[in-house]
Each structure stands twice: as structure tokens, then as C-alpha cells.
Design an enzyme around this catalytic site. Sequence first.
Site, PDB file in Angstrom:
ATOM      1  CG  ASP A 128     -11.061   3.259  -2.974  1.00 30.67           C
ATOM      2  OD1 ASP A 128     -11.804   4.077  -2.404  1.00 30.67           O
ATOM      3  OD2 ASP A 128     -10.144   3.599  -3.744  1.00 30.67           O
ATOM      4  CE  LYS A 132     -17.458  -5.887 -11.159  1.00 31.42           C
ATOM      5  NZ  LYS A 132     -17.173  -4.947 -12.212  1.00 31.42           N
ATOM      6  CD  GLU A 204     -11.631  14.775   4.245  1.00 27.19           C
ATOM      7  OE1 GLU A 204     -11.110  13.683   4.595  1.00 27.19           O
ATOM      8  OE2 GLU A 204     -10.962  15.772   3.944  1.00 27.19           O
ATOM      9  CD  GLU A 206     -14.664   8.276  11.860  1.00 28.81           C
ATOM     10  OE1 GLU A 206     -13.505   8.442  11.426  1.00 28.81           O
ATOM     11  OE2 GLU A 206     -14.913   7.956  13.029  1.00 28.81           O
TER      12      GLU A 206
HETATM   13  C1  SAM Z   1     -12.758   6.182  -0.053  1.00 27.29           C
HETATM   14  S1  SAM Z   1     -11.463   7.306  -0.033  1.00 27.29           S
HETATM   15  C2  SAM Z   1     -11.214   7.648   1.697  1.00 27.29           C
HETATM   16  C3  SAM Z   1     -10.458   8.918   1.930  1.00 27.29           C
HETATM   17  C4  SAM Z   1     -10.132   9.242   3.416  1.00 27.29           C
HETATM   18  N1  SAM Z   1      -9.217   8.282   3.969  1.00 27.29           N
HETATM   19  C5  SAM Z   1     -11.360   9.338   4.264  1.00 27.29           C
HETATM   20  O1  SAM Z   1     -11.572   8.474   5.119  1.00 27.29           O
HETATM   21  O2  SAM Z   1     -12.123  10.304   4.096  1.00 27.29           O
HETATM   22  C6  SAM Z   1     -10.071   6.243  -0.396  1.00 27.29           C
HETATM   23  C7  SAM Z   1      -8.858   6.998  -0.907  1.00 27.29           C
HETATM   24  O3  SAM Z   1      -7.778   6.097  -1.036  1.00 27.29           O
HETATM   25  C8  SAM Z   1      -7.082   6.340  -2.249  1.00 27.29           C
HETATM   26  N2  SAM Z   1      -6.439   5.070  -2.649  1.00 27.29           N
HETATM   27  C9  SAM Z   1      -7.055   3.909  -2.947  1.00 27.29           C
HETATM   28  N3  SAM Z   1      -6.173   2.962  -3.285  1.00 27.29           N
HETATM   29  C10 SAM Z   1      -4.936   3.548  -3.203  1.00 27.29           C
HETATM   30  C11 SAM Z   1      -3.622   3.092  -3.439  1.00 27.29           C
HETATM   31  N4  SAM Z   1      -3.385   1.832  -3.851  1.00 27.29           N
HETATM   32  N5  SAM Z   1      -2.607   3.940  -3.241  1.00 27.29           N
HETATM   33  C12 SAM Z   1      -2.839   5.226  -2.846  1.00 27.29           C
HETATM   34  N6  SAM Z   1      -4.074   5.721  -2.607  1.00 27.29           N
HETATM   35  C13 SAM Z   1      -5.113   4.893  -2.776  1.00 27.29           C
HETATM   36  C14 SAM Z   1      -8.169   6.781  -3.207  1.00 27.29           C
HETATM   37  O4  SAM Z   1      -7.674   7.512  -4.297  1.00 27.29           O
HETATM   38  C15 SAM Z   1      -9.065   7.603  -2.296  1.00 27.29           C
HETATM   39  O5  SAM Z   1      -8.702   8.969  -2.275  1.00 27.29           O
END
Ligand code: SAM
Length: 227
Positions: A128, A132, A204, A206
Site C-alpha cells: 500500500d 500522505k 494479482e 502485477e
Molecule cells: C495492495 S495489496 C497487494 C497484495 C499482493 N501482494 C499483490 O501484489 O497482489 C497490499 C496488501 O497488503 C496488506 N497489508 C498492508 N499493510 C499491512 C501490514 N502492516 N501488515 C499486514 N498486511 C498488510 C493489505 O491488507 C493488502 O492485502
Amino acid sequence: MRLRNIARSKNIVENHQVVINNPKKYKNHWFEVFKNNNPIHIEVGMGKGQFIIEKAISNPQINYVGIERYTSVLLRALERLSGRESENINSIEPQTLNNLRFICMDAREITEVFGEDEVSKIYLNFSDPWPKSRHASRRLTSVEFLKRYQQILKKEGKLEFKTDNVDLFDFSLWQIREGKWNLEATTKDLHQDKTLNQNNIMTEYEEKFSGEGLKICKLICTPPKIL
Ligand SMILES: C[S@@+](CC[C@H](N)C(=O)[O-])C[C@H]1O[C@@H](n2cnc3c(N)ncnc32)[C@H](O)[C@@H]1O
């Protein structure tokens, strides 16, 4: 990624044999979970699990741990593993990969779950961006997180990061320099880079972003050498 809170997802995740519910119990003892001393690779923010499940199938000699914050998302990975919808997920024996486990937790607690030198590789895929600046410390490539990774990674361990987000990528390169990590390889167009793209497994996100024509950035780095 935060999916609609699927009713029962918490219950299903907590009772699934692939999910480790009390991960802090295994700090420095992950060999008890896997029943061997094979290297441990983890994916932080695994989402729906496409990447780590494929990795585990292709590399039975490596133990994989996927970390995801939300049960509703982890449920999707469990469905992928069993090839079933959530209604049926407990009614069949899931395809059990002995070298794969999932944890539902915030990665901020990662040093309470893995001990010093316990992890050989960390994957961060399409983390993510938290655009900000006041949220910069939540980015999984911030120096705050790099310090945590440094505590659990072996000295020769590696961190691999992929993203479509150029701002997040540039921020990450800066944080790696700030934290005195060693940059081993970098590209801003992974799919055109013959070396780095070798054996690449698409996540997914990517697939989605490259399908929209966006270029994928990747870096590989190792923790600072302590003299
Ligand atoms: C944008 S998605 C990407 C998912 C996957 N890695 C992909 O490339 O398709 C980011 C994932 O990271 C998880 N995530 C974000 N911050 C996290 C944290 N501090 N601890 C565990 N999971 C986290 C989110 O819930 C989300 O499912």
C-alpha cells in the site's frame, strides 16, 4: 486492499489448518511448525496469495509464511488453496502444502513472531502506497519497517520489492540508502529486464497493473553489514 467484511471469514481463518493463530509462540521455533530447518521466506502483505502459493508449489525445499492483515483477504487465499468458495472451504481436505503457512496480523509485530536470523528472504509485493507524508512510517519500505526486517533477516538474507508506484519506489530507494542497506539490483521496467524477470511470478496486482500498460519496478537489497 480491504474486501467487504465477509461474514464468517474470521471464524474460517482462525480454524484453518494452514493458518497459524498464535504465531508469537513460534518465535525462534519455526522448525517445529515445518518439521525441518529449511530456509524461511515470507511475504508481507500477501493479499489473495497468488504469488506465495505458486512459490510454495514450485519450491518445496523452502518454507513460506504469508502475512496479511485482514481475514476477509486471507479468506480469498484459503479459497485459492482449496479451489473452493468459502461455503465449502471446510467441507473438503484443502490441498495441503507442508511448506506454506499464513498469519493474519499487522506486520508491525513481525519481530515478535520471528527471531534474529530466522528469515532468509522477505518479499514485499505492491505494498500500500500511503501517499500522505504523515503516513510515511506505515509504508512497508519505510526505515521503521526496514529496522524490523533487519532484526529477523539473516546477514546474507534478501529483501525483494515490486511495485507499479514510481513515487513509492523512489521513496523506498531513499529509505534503503538512509537505512544503509545494500542495493543489489533495481529496474523500473521489470518485464523488459531479462535478468530480473527470469522466473518472475506475477502477483494479482502485477497482472492487473501490467495489463493496464503500467511498468513494474523492482529492487533487491540486503541488510546493512554490521562491523
Ligand atoms: C495492495 S495489496 C497487494 C497484495 C499482493 N501482494 C499483490 O501484489 O497482489 C497490499 C496488501 O497488503 C496488506 N497489508 C498492508 N499493510 C499491512 C501490514 N502492516 N501488515 C499486514 N498486511 C498488510 C493489505 O491488507 C493488502 O492485502
